[in-house]
Design a protein around this motif. Structure first.
Motif, PDB file in Angstrom:
ATOM      1  N   THR A   1      16.962  53.149 -30.037  1.00  0.00           N
ATOM      2  CA  THR A   1      16.538  53.015 -28.728  1.00  0.00           C
ATOM      3  C   THR A   1      15.088  52.241 -28.818  1.00  0.00           C
ATOM      4  O   THR A   1      14.254  51.689 -28.075  1.00  0.00           O
ATOM      5  N   SER A   2      14.879  52.030 -30.266  1.00  0.00           N
ATOM      6  CA  SER A   2      13.457  50.932 -30.581  1.00  0.00           C
ATOM      7  C   SER A   2      13.882  50.153 -31.824  1.00  0.00           C
ATOM      8  O   SER A   2      14.474  50.567 -32.515  1.00  0.00           O
TER       9      SER A   2
ATOM     10  N   GLN B   1      12.808  48.696 -25.214  1.00  0.00           N
ATOM     11  CA  GLN B   1      13.006  47.732 -23.817  1.00  0.00           C
ATOM     12  C   GLN B   1      13.081  48.944 -22.774  1.00  0.00           C
ATOM     13  O   GLN B   1      14.152  49.717 -22.632  1.00  0.00           O
ATOM     14  N   HIS B   2      12.068  48.928 -21.990  1.00  0.00           N
ATOM     15  CA  HIS B   2      11.866  50.014 -21.103  1.00  0.00           C
ATOM     16  C   HIS B   2      12.916  49.963 -20.060  1.00  0.00           C
ATOM     17  O   HIS B   2      13.187  50.644 -19.094  1.00  0.00           O
ATOM     18  N   ASP B   3      13.480  48.759 -19.812  1.00  0.00           N
ATOM     19  CA  ASP B   3      14.211  48.372 -18.480  1.00  0.00           C
ATOM     20  C   ASP B   3      15.922  48.401 -19.060  1.00  0.00           C
ATOM     21  O   ASP B   3      16.816  48.411 -18.246  1.00  0.00           O
TER      22      ASP B   3
ATOM     23  N   GLY C   1       8.120  41.417 -26.318  1.00  0.00           N
ATOM     24  CA  GLY C   1       8.093  41.805 -27.976  1.00  0.00           C
ATOM     25  C   GLY C   1       9.404  42.502 -28.296  1.00  0.00           C
ATOM     26  O   GLY C   1      10.019  42.067 -29.526  1.00  0.00           O
ATOM     27  N   ALA C   2      10.097  43.275 -27.466  1.00  0.00           N
ATOM     28  CA  ALA C   2      11.165  44.105 -28.005  1.00  0.00           C
ATOM     29  C   ALA C   2      12.295  43.081 -28.078  1.00  0.00           C
ATOM     30  O   ALA C   2      13.143  43.423 -28.913  1.00  0.00           O
ATOM     31  N   ALA C   3      12.400  42.239 -27.323  1.00  0.00           N
ATOM     32  CA  ALA C   3      13.444  41.051 -27.356  1.00  0.00           C
ATOM     33  C   ALA C   3      13.326  40.337 -28.573  1.00  0.00           C
ATOM     34  O   ALA C   3      14.499  40.146 -29.163  1.00  0.00           O
TER      35      ALA C   3
ATOM     36  N   GLY D   1       9.901  44.668 -21.051  1.00  0.00           N
ATOM     37  CA  GLY D   1      10.940  44.706 -19.733  1.00  0.00           C
ATOM     38  C   GLY D   1      10.712  43.492 -19.014  1.00  0.00           C
ATOM     39  O   GLY D   1       9.391  42.812 -18.940  1.00  0.00           O
ATOM     40  N   ASP D   2      11.727  43.199 -18.166  1.00  0.00           N
ATOM     41  CA  ASP D   2      11.503  42.086 -17.156  1.00  0.00           C
ATOM     42  C   ASP D   2      10.875  42.440 -16.097  1.00  0.00           C
ATOM     43  O   ASP D   2      11.359  42.381 -14.947  1.00  0.00           O
TER      44      ASP D   2
END
Ligand code: ADE
Length: 253
Positions: free
Chosen positions: A117-118, A97-99, A192-194, A165-166
């Motif tokens: 972190t992932s 989640q880059h944000d 995807g990460a959510a 990210g959003d």
């Protein structure tokens, strides 16, 4: 086994939904869930809308209310790595989640109280999808001819990391900063990460497949919207067809 199929946009899901037989339509939380059979596989298909929150609530509902045992997410992404071209396919291994940034309380990108972190997609699922995409690239000559007419040729499959990210990334400065801060990341998207976080919470496997629609630069919005209206639905349906052919042969996958 009941499988959840997700995409973020109607254009990404319409062809899948149209191909489902014996369809039952259930409305929950502003989403329409289509339950039925697709290529012999019991599925519930839904488009979540864009962004991490919409994707997370939709994935949660698929798991809690419908009891899906796996989620496959298909859709478009922007290229972060210069090695990717429009039309290439990414199967995600780790999802960031880059944000997410709770510094100085936590490391940058750390998902609070997970220590991670992932989120990782189990390798068995990456490998099965890899075989399916390989078959997709081998078959589908007619579709590939149509893509070539739109200057999409020599489609490559990539296995690697994705960032969500959003934010719709549409300038080189942001894209390059992402590449600098998360050097393993191949592509950027918004869900995807959510979905991977929800699936991690519920111990439900997830597979994320993304087709590159743009280069996350100043041309991204036009490129992504053209791609999504012209090709995204065809890619998703054809990849899922190959995937279901594999998993219905081997029930353990
Ligand atoms: N999905 C497709 N292209 C994208 C981009 N450039 N940024 C975020 N999500 C995307």
């Amino acid at each position: 086994m009941l499988l959840g199929l997700m995409g973020a946009m109607p254009e990404e899901m319409n062809k899948i939904i149209a191909a489902i037989s014996n369809k039952e339509i259930i409305e929950r939380g502003g989403r329409l869930y289509y339950k039925g059979k697709l290529y012999g596989q019991e599925v519930v298909a839904v488009f979540s809308r864009w962004g991490k929150v919409a994707a997370a609530t939709t994935a949660t509902n698929l798991i809690v209310e419908f009891g899906v045992e796996k989620i496959v997410f298909t859709g478009i992404a922007g290229a972060i790595s210069p090695d990717l071209s429009i039309g290439d396919i990414v199967i995600a291994q780790h999802l960031f989640q880059h944000d997410m940034d709770a510094r100085p309380l936590m490391r940058r990108f750390e998902i609070p109280l997970t220590g991670k972190t992932s989120f990782e997609v189990p390798s068995v699922h990456v490998e099965t999808m890899q075989k399916a995409v390989h078959n997709f690239l081998k078959n589908n000559e007619k579709f590939r001819t149509k893509l070539a007419e739109h200057n999409i040729a020599h489609i490559q499959m990539h296995i690697g990391d994705a960032a969500s990210g959003d934010q719709f990334v549409s300038d080189k400065k942001t894209r390059n900063a992402l590449l600098r801060d998360l050097p393993s990341v191949l592509c950027v998207e918004m869900e995807g990460a959510a979905v991977a976080q929800v699936c991690d919470d519920y111990s439900v496997p997830v597979i994320i497949v993304r087709v590159i629609s743009d280069s996350a630069d100043e041309s991204a919005s036009v490129s992504a919207m053209n791609f999504v209206t012209q090709h995204a639905g065809d890619y998703s349906l054809a990849i899922l067809k190959e995937y279901f052919e594999l998993i219905t042969k081997s029930k353990s996958l």
